[in-house]
Design a protein around this motif. Structure first.
Motif, PDB file in Angstrom:
ATOM      1  N   GLU A  83      -7.161  -3.515   1.941  1.00  0.00           N
ATOM      2  CA  GLU A  83      -6.064  -4.161   1.210  1.00  0.00           C
ATOM      3  C   GLU A  83      -5.191  -5.003   2.136  1.00  0.00           C
ATOM      4  O   GLU A  83      -4.739  -6.088   1.768  1.00  0.00           O
ATOM      5  CB  GLU A  83      -5.206  -3.100   0.519  1.00  0.00           C
ATOM      6  CG  GLU A  83      -3.980  -3.618  -0.192  1.00  0.00           C
ATOM      7  CD  GLU A  83      -4.280  -4.380  -1.470  1.00  0.00           C
ATOM      8  OE1 GLU A  83      -3.450  -5.222  -1.845  1.00  0.00           O
ATOM      9  OE2 GLU A  83      -5.325  -4.133  -2.078  1.00  0.00           O
ATOM     10  N   ASP A 102      -1.754   6.491   1.502  1.00  0.00           N
ATOM     11  CA  ASP A 102      -2.919   5.774   2.015  1.00  0.00           C
ATOM     12  C   ASP A 102      -2.632   5.054   3.331  1.00  0.00           C
ATOM     13  O   ASP A 102      -3.556   4.786   4.104  1.00  0.00           O
ATOM     14  CB  ASP A 102      -3.439   4.789   0.969  1.00  0.00           C
ATOM     15  CG  ASP A 102      -4.142   5.497  -0.185  1.00  0.00           C
ATOM     16  OD1 ASP A 102      -4.581   6.654  -0.023  1.00  0.00           O
ATOM     17  OD2 ASP A 102      -4.246   4.894  -1.275  1.00  0.00           O
ATOM     18  N   GLU A 128      -9.439   2.107   2.164  1.00  0.00           N
ATOM     19  CA  GLU A 128      -8.924   1.223   1.116  1.00  0.00           C
ATOM     20  C   GLU A 128      -7.660   0.477   1.585  1.00  0.00           C
ATOM     21  O   GLU A 128      -7.488  -0.710   1.308  1.00  0.00           O
ATOM     22  CB  GLU A 128      -8.606   2.009  -0.153  1.00  0.00           C
ATOM     23  CG  GLU A 128      -9.824   2.604  -0.829  1.00  0.00           C
ATOM     24  CD  GLU A 128     -10.274   3.930  -0.223  1.00  0.00           C
ATOM     25  OE1 GLU A 128      -9.569   4.497   0.659  1.00  0.00           O
ATOM     26  OE2 GLU A 128     -11.344   4.401  -0.624  1.00  0.00           O
ATOM     27  N   ALA A 129      -6.795   1.178   2.299  1.00  0.00           N
ATOM     28  CA  ALA A 129      -5.562   0.560   2.788  1.00  0.00           C
ATOM     29  C   ALA A 129      -5.882  -0.526   3.829  1.00  0.00           C
ATOM     30  O   ALA A 129      -5.288  -1.606   3.798  1.00  0.00           O
ATOM     31  CB  ALA A 129      -4.629   1.610   3.384  1.00  0.00           C
ATOM     32  N   VAL A 152       0.866  -1.174   0.000  1.00  0.00           N
ATOM     33  CA  VAL A 152       0.000   0.000   0.000  1.00  0.00           C
ATOM     34  C   VAL A 152       0.904   1.225   0.000  1.00  0.00           C
ATOM     35  O   VAL A 152       1.935   1.241   0.674  1.00  0.00           O
ATOM     36  CB  VAL A 152      -0.934   0.007   1.245  1.00  0.00           C
ATOM     37  CG1 VAL A 152      -1.753   1.287   1.310  1.00  0.00           C
ATOM     38  CG2 VAL A 152      -1.843  -1.216   1.234  1.00  0.00           C
TER      39      VAL A 152
END
Length: 106
Positions: A102, A31, A98-99, A27
Motif C-alpha cells: 500500500e 498493519d 499488505e502495508a 494504513v
C-alpha cells in the motif's frame, strides 16, 4: 472467561485496532506494525504496548486516545491501558506485506 472467550476478545481487539489510523498514513496502526504487545488477562484488562513511526509524532495523543477508547468499547474488555514505547525502534520491516505494498515499499 474461557480460553475460547479470551481468544475471541483478542481477535476483536485486533479488528478494532485495524480501524485506527495515523492521519498522515493511509494504513492502520496494526498493519503498520505499531502494536508491539496486546496482553489480555482473564478479568478483561488489556495492556497494550505501541510505538510510532517517529518519536515526535504530532498525532500521538490523538492516536493513543483512539486506541484506548476503541479497545475499551470491545465487549469483554473491562479496562485498557496503552503504553507508548520506543524499544525496539520501529522500522518498515515490522509492517505487514499488505502495508508495504500500500505504501509502495515492495
Amino acid at each position: 472467561m474461557t480460553q475460547e472467550e479470551h481468544s475471541n476478545i483478542e481477535q476483536r481487539i485486533i479488528e478494532v485496532l485495524k480501524t485506527v489510523y495515523d492521519p498522515e498514513i493511509p494504513v492502520n496502526i496494526y498493519d503498520l506494525g505499531l502494536i508491539y504487545k496486546i496482553d489480555l488477562d482473564m478479568e478483561g484488562k488489556v495492556d497494550i504496548d505501541m510505538t510510532f513511526t517517529a518519536p515526535s509524532c504530532p498525532a500521538a495523543d490523538f492516536i493513543i486516545e483512539d486506541v484506548r477508547s476503541k479497545v475499551n468499547a470491545v465487549e469483554g474488555v473491562t479496562s485498557a491501558e496503552v503504553n507508548m514505547v520506543f524499544e525496539p525502534e520501529w522500522d518498515k520491516s515490522m509492517m505487514t506485506e499488505e502495508a508495504r505494498v500500500e505504501l509502495g515499499f515492495d
